[in-house]
Write a protein that holds these residues in place. Structure first.
Motif, PDB file in Angstrom:
ATOM      1  N   LYS A 130      38.712  40.433  75.308  1.00  0.00           N
ATOM      2  CA  LYS A 130      38.371  41.797  74.879  1.00  0.00           C
ATOM      3  C   LYS A 130      37.215  42.375  75.677  1.00  0.00           C
ATOM      4  CE  LYS A 130      40.152  41.353  70.172  1.00  0.00           C
ATOM      5  NZ  LYS A 130      39.840  41.416  68.721  1.00  0.00           N
ATOM      6  N   TRP A 131      36.342  41.524  76.188  1.00  0.00           N
ATOM      7  CA  TRP A 131      35.243  42.025  77.010  1.00  0.00           C
ATOM      8  C   TRP A 131      35.775  42.641  78.303  1.00  0.00           C
ATOM      9  CZ3 TRP A 131      30.810  43.119  75.071  1.00  0.00           C
ATOM     10  CH2 TRP A 131      30.298  42.389  74.011  1.00  0.00           C
ATOM     11  N   GLY A 132      36.848  42.072  78.828  1.00  0.00           N
ATOM     12  CA  GLY A 132      37.470  42.651  80.015  1.00  0.00           C
ATOM     13  C   GLY A 132      38.063  44.018  79.733  1.00  0.00           C
ATOM     14  N   VAL A 188      30.463  38.597  86.975  1.00  0.00           N
ATOM     15  CA  VAL A 188      29.880  39.465  88.007  1.00  0.00           C
ATOM     16  C   VAL A 188      30.695  40.744  88.118  1.00  0.00           C
ATOM     17  CG1 VAL A 188      29.419  39.716  90.482  1.00  0.00           C
ATOM     18  CG2 VAL A 188      28.822  37.583  89.305  1.00  0.00           C
ATOM     19  N   ALA A 189      32.021  40.602  88.133  1.00  0.00           N
ATOM     20  CA  ALA A 189      32.898  41.773  88.170  1.00  0.00           C
ATOM     21  C   ALA A 189      32.708  42.633  86.929  1.00  0.00           C
ATOM     22  CB  ALA A 189      34.354  41.322  88.288  1.00  0.00           C
ATOM     23  N   PHE A 190      32.501  42.003  85.781  1.00  0.00           N
ATOM     24  CA  PHE A 190      32.232  42.723  84.543  1.00  0.00           C
ATOM     25  C   PHE A 190      30.986  43.591  84.687  1.00  0.00           C
ATOM     26  CE2 PHE A 190      29.808  42.946  80.600  1.00  0.00           C
ATOM     27  CZ  PHE A 190      30.734  43.423  79.687  1.00  0.00           C
ATOM     28  N   GLY A 191      29.911  43.001  85.246  1.00  0.00           N
ATOM     29  CA  GLY A 191      28.671  43.744  85.413  1.00  0.00           C
ATOM     30  C   GLY A 191      28.822  44.917  86.366  1.00  0.00           C
ATOM     31  N   PHE A 192      29.511  44.717  87.484  1.00  0.00           N
ATOM     32  CA  PHE A 192      29.717  45.805  88.442  1.00  0.00           C
ATOM     33  C   PHE A 192      30.546  46.932  87.828  1.00  0.00           C
ATOM     34  CE2 PHE A 192      28.007  43.184  91.750  1.00  0.00           C
ATOM     35  CZ  PHE A 192      27.662  44.066  92.766  1.00  0.00           C
ATOM     36  N   SER A 195      43.101  57.986  91.476  1.00  0.00           N
ATOM     37  CA  SER A 195      42.656  57.139  92.587  1.00  0.00           C
ATOM     38  C   SER A 195      41.299  56.502  92.347  1.00  0.00           C
ATOM     39  CB  SER A 195      42.619  57.964  93.881  1.00  0.00           C
ATOM     40  OG  SER A 195      43.905  58.436  94.208  1.00  0.00           O
ATOM     41  N   PHE A 196      40.396  57.200  91.647  1.00  0.00           N
ATOM     42  CA  PHE A 196      39.035  56.695  91.472  1.00  0.00           C
ATOM     43  C   PHE A 196      38.688  56.389  90.020  1.00  0.00           C
ATOM     44  CE2 PHE A 196      38.788  59.912  95.032  1.00  0.00           C
ATOM     45  CZ  PHE A 196      39.021  58.976  96.016  1.00  0.00           C
ATOM     46  N   GLY A 197      39.640  56.629  89.114  1.00  0.00           N
ATOM     47  CA  GLY A 197      39.424  56.310  87.712  1.00  0.00           C
ATOM     48  C   GLY A 197      40.364  55.226  87.236  1.00  0.00           C
ATOM     49  N   ALA A 198      41.642  55.561  87.118  1.00  0.00           N
ATOM     50  CA  ALA A 198      42.622  54.605  86.600  1.00  0.00           C
ATOM     51  C   ALA A 198      42.846  53.429  87.548  1.00  0.00           C
ATOM     52  CB  ALA A 198      43.942  55.324  86.320  1.00  0.00           C
ATOM     53  N   ALA A 199      43.006  53.720  88.843  1.00  0.00           N
ATOM     54  CA  ALA A 199      43.322  52.649  89.798  1.00  0.00           C
ATOM     55  C   ALA A 199      42.240  51.572  89.858  1.00  0.00           C
ATOM     56  CB  ALA A 199      43.580  53.240  91.186  1.00  0.00           C
ATOM     57  N   PRO A 200      40.943  51.906  90.075  1.00  0.00           N
ATOM     58  CA  PRO A 200      39.932  50.841  90.110  1.00  0.00           C
ATOM     59  C   PRO A 200      39.827  50.061  88.802  1.00  0.00           C
ATOM     60  CG  PRO A 200      39.074  52.850  91.091  1.00  0.00           C
ATOM     61  CD  PRO A 200      40.359  53.212  90.438  1.00  0.00           C
ATOM     62  N   ALA A 201      39.971  50.757  87.657  1.00  0.00           N
ATOM     63  CA  ALA A 201      39.884  50.061  86.369  1.00  0.00           C
ATOM     64  C   ALA A 201      41.015  49.047  86.226  1.00  0.00           C
ATOM     65  CB  ALA A 201      39.916  51.073  85.226  1.00  0.00           C
ATOM     66  N   LEU A 202      42.232  49.455  86.561  1.00  0.00           N
ATOM     67  CA  LEU A 202      43.380  48.551  86.448  1.00  0.00           C
ATOM     68  C   LEU A 202      43.281  47.403  87.447  1.00  0.00           C
ATOM     69  CD1 LEU A 202      46.232  51.188  86.014  1.00  0.00           C
ATOM     70  CD2 LEU A 202      45.403  49.588  84.279  1.00  0.00           C
ATOM     71  N   ILE A 203      42.867  47.709  88.665  1.00  0.00           N
ATOM     72  CA  ILE A 203      42.749  46.658  89.686  1.00  0.00           C
ATOM     73  C   ILE A 203      41.693  45.627  89.283  1.00  0.00           C
ATOM     74  CG2 ILE A 203      42.070  46.198  92.078  1.00  0.00           C
ATOM     75  CD1 ILE A 203      43.246  49.016  92.734  1.00  0.00           C
ATOM     76  N   MET A 204      40.552  46.097  88.801  1.00  0.00           N
ATOM     77  CA  MET A 204      39.512  45.162  88.374  1.00  0.00           C
ATOM     78  C   MET A 204      39.977  44.316  87.199  1.00  0.00           C
ATOM     79  SD  MET A 204      36.914  45.250  90.351  1.00  0.00           S
ATOM     80  CE  MET A 204      35.580  44.504  89.425  1.00  0.00           C
ATOM     81  N   TYR A 205      40.745  44.925  86.284  1.00  0.00           N
ATOM     82  CA  TYR A 205      41.233  44.150  85.144  1.00  0.00           C
ATOM     83  C   TYR A 205      42.206  43.074  85.609  1.00  0.00           C
ATOM     84  CZ  TYR A 205      43.247  42.861  80.699  1.00  0.00           C
ATOM     85  OH  TYR A 205      43.671  42.133  79.602  1.00  0.00           O
ATOM     86  N   ILE A 206      43.126  43.430  86.501  1.00  0.00           N
ATOM     87  CA  ILE A 206      44.086  42.450  87.010  1.00  0.00           C
ATOM     88  C   ILE A 206      43.380  41.369  87.821  1.00  0.00           C
ATOM     89  CG2 ILE A 206      46.083  42.116  88.516  1.00  0.00           C
ATOM     90  CD1 ILE A 206      46.902  45.006  87.828  1.00  0.00           C
ATOM     91  N   TRP A 207      42.400  41.791  88.619  1.00  0.00           N
ATOM     92  CA  TRP A 207      41.735  40.881  89.549  1.00  0.00           C
ATOM     93  C   TRP A 207      40.810  39.895  88.853  1.00  0.00           C
ATOM     94  CZ3 TRP A 207      36.444  41.098  91.592  1.00  0.00           C
ATOM     95  CH2 TRP A 207      36.239  40.254  92.702  1.00  0.00           C
ATOM     96  N   ALA A 208      40.024  40.356  87.872  1.00  0.00           N
ATOM     97  CA  ALA A 208      38.991  39.491  87.301  1.00  0.00           C
ATOM     98  C   ALA A 208      38.826  39.618  85.792  1.00  0.00           C
ATOM     99  CB  ALA A 208      37.647  39.784  87.971  1.00  0.00           C
ATOM    100  N   LEU A 209      38.961  40.821  85.246  1.00  0.00           N
ATOM    101  CA  LEU A 209      38.548  41.043  83.860  1.00  0.00           C
ATOM    102  C   LEU A 209      39.541  40.527  82.835  1.00  0.00           C
ATOM    103  CD1 LEU A 209      37.121  44.671  84.222  1.00  0.00           C
ATOM    104  CD2 LEU A 209      35.888  42.503  84.307  1.00  0.00           C
ATOM    105  N   SER A 210      40.778  40.270  83.233  1.00  0.00           N
ATOM    106  CA  SER A 210      41.773  39.803  82.261  1.00  0.00           C
ATOM    107  C   SER A 210      41.403  38.443  81.678  1.00  0.00           C
ATOM    108  CB  SER A 210      43.156  39.738  82.910  1.00  0.00           C
ATOM    109  OG  SER A 210      43.145  38.860  84.029  1.00  0.00           O
ATOM    110  N   GLY A 211      40.589  37.664  82.407  1.00  0.00           N
ATOM    111  CA  GLY A 211      40.188  36.356  81.910  1.00  0.00           C
ATOM    112  C   GLY A 211      39.068  36.402  80.895  1.00  0.00           C
ATOM    113  N   LEU A 212      38.507  37.596  80.655  1.00  0.00           N
ATOM    114  CA  LEU A 212      37.389  37.728  79.707  1.00  0.00           C
ATOM    115  C   LEU A 212      37.826  38.223  78.338  1.00  0.00           C
ATOM    116  CD1 LEU A 212      34.708  39.319  82.082  1.00  0.00           C
ATOM    117  CD2 LEU A 212      35.091  36.897  81.551  1.00  0.00           C
TER     118      LEU A 212
END
Length: 282
Positions: free
Chosen positions: A119-121, A187-191, A100-117
């Motif tokens: 390898k940095w994402g 910004v999402a990357f930094g957070f 809930s607090f490890g895998a889920a936030p990482a995957l959600i952030m990647y889908i939401w914003a980080l996939s456009g970056l």
């Protein structure tokens, strides 16, 4: 009894010998339904958040993670109130937290914003999930020696609230397709990177475990709580996100203040016995 050849009474055993032969009280290993129901509900909330993110419903993803936070705070309290703590429950809670607090936030952030970056994402999402795993492993191994008033590094639910609070605020503001907007994606990357690394720092974050709801409080405290609830209801996403950010910075503020005053900054109450650990917790 005395030996007939030796009239002197036999020597009494030392206190240390008596203590050594006393039975060690073991932790119960049974499975208790009530606290584990809350843990399973928290696990489902994390799973729900991932599914909603896969369907592009990121606001519901944030709700799922925040629901998991509430349920995670209740399972331990319920276990203590009903005297149903168990080793099984502790392990189940850790596994639920990792989802809930490890895998889920990482995957959600990647889908939401980080996939456009590119390898940095991948890098930021992995740093976050690795930080959550290391944070939980360190918490489980240091639980007997850490000062109960503080967490060693930001707890994983607070780290999840930090990144999911950003998702909630930006989605509520009407911004969509963040992965295709470079400025917001960075910004999402930094957070994400900040939350992941802050979980494995030694900065002391207040745990609120010494707050007792059984003691009487001044009337002004009730008034302050009522005002706080009213303020949150004005704009829940932004007010709560501001509180999450303040807590996410508080550990470093406490660390800097203690350093400035020359006080010990470690939250380790008792050093471990291994020689290699000597001096690491000063």
């Amino acid at each position: 009894m005395t030996d007939p050849k030796n009239p002197l009474p036999a020597a009494l055993p030392d206190d240390e010998d008596i203590e050594a032969h006393e039975p060690v009280r073991r932790r119960r290993k049974g499975i208790y339904i009530l606290p584990n129901l809350f843990t399973l509900a928290a696990l489902f909330s994390g799973f729900y958040a991932i599914v909603m993110a896969m369907n592009g419903r990121f606001e519901q993803s944030a709700y799922g993670i925040f629901a998991a936070m509430v349920l995670d705070s209740l399972d331990g309290r319920v276990a203590r109130m009903t005297n149903t703590q168990s080793t099984f429950g502790e392990q189940m809670d850790s596994l639920s937290d990792m989802v809930s607090f490890g895998a889920a936030p990482a995957l959600i952030m990647y889908i939401w914003a980080l996939s456009g970056l590119g390898k940095w994402g991948w890098f930021a999402a992995f740093v976050y999930i690795a930080g959550a795993a290391l944070r939980l492993a360190r918490f489980n191994t240091n639980i007997a020696v850490v000062d109960k008033r503080f967490f060693q590094g930001v707890p994983s639910p607070a780290a999840a609230a930090l990144v999911m609070g950003l998702v909630w605020v930006v989605d509520d503001a009407g911004f969509k397709a963040i992965h295709s907007t470079p400025s917001l994606a960075w910004v999402a990357f930094g957070f994400t990177l900040y939350a992941g690394l802050t979980m494995v720092t030694n900065a002391p974050f207040y745990s609120f475990k010494d707050v007792s709801f059984k003691r009487s409080v001044p009337f002004i405290v009730i008034v302050a709580i009522a005002l706080g609830i009213a303020v949150i209801n004005i704009d829940p996403p932004r007010v709560l996100f501001g509180l999450f950010c303040a807590y996410g910075l508080s550990g470093y503020v406490v660390y800097g203040y203690k350093r400035m005053k020359g006080k010990p900054v470690s939250v380790i109450a008792t050093s471990t016995d291994e020689p290699d650990e000597k001096g690491l917790h000063d």
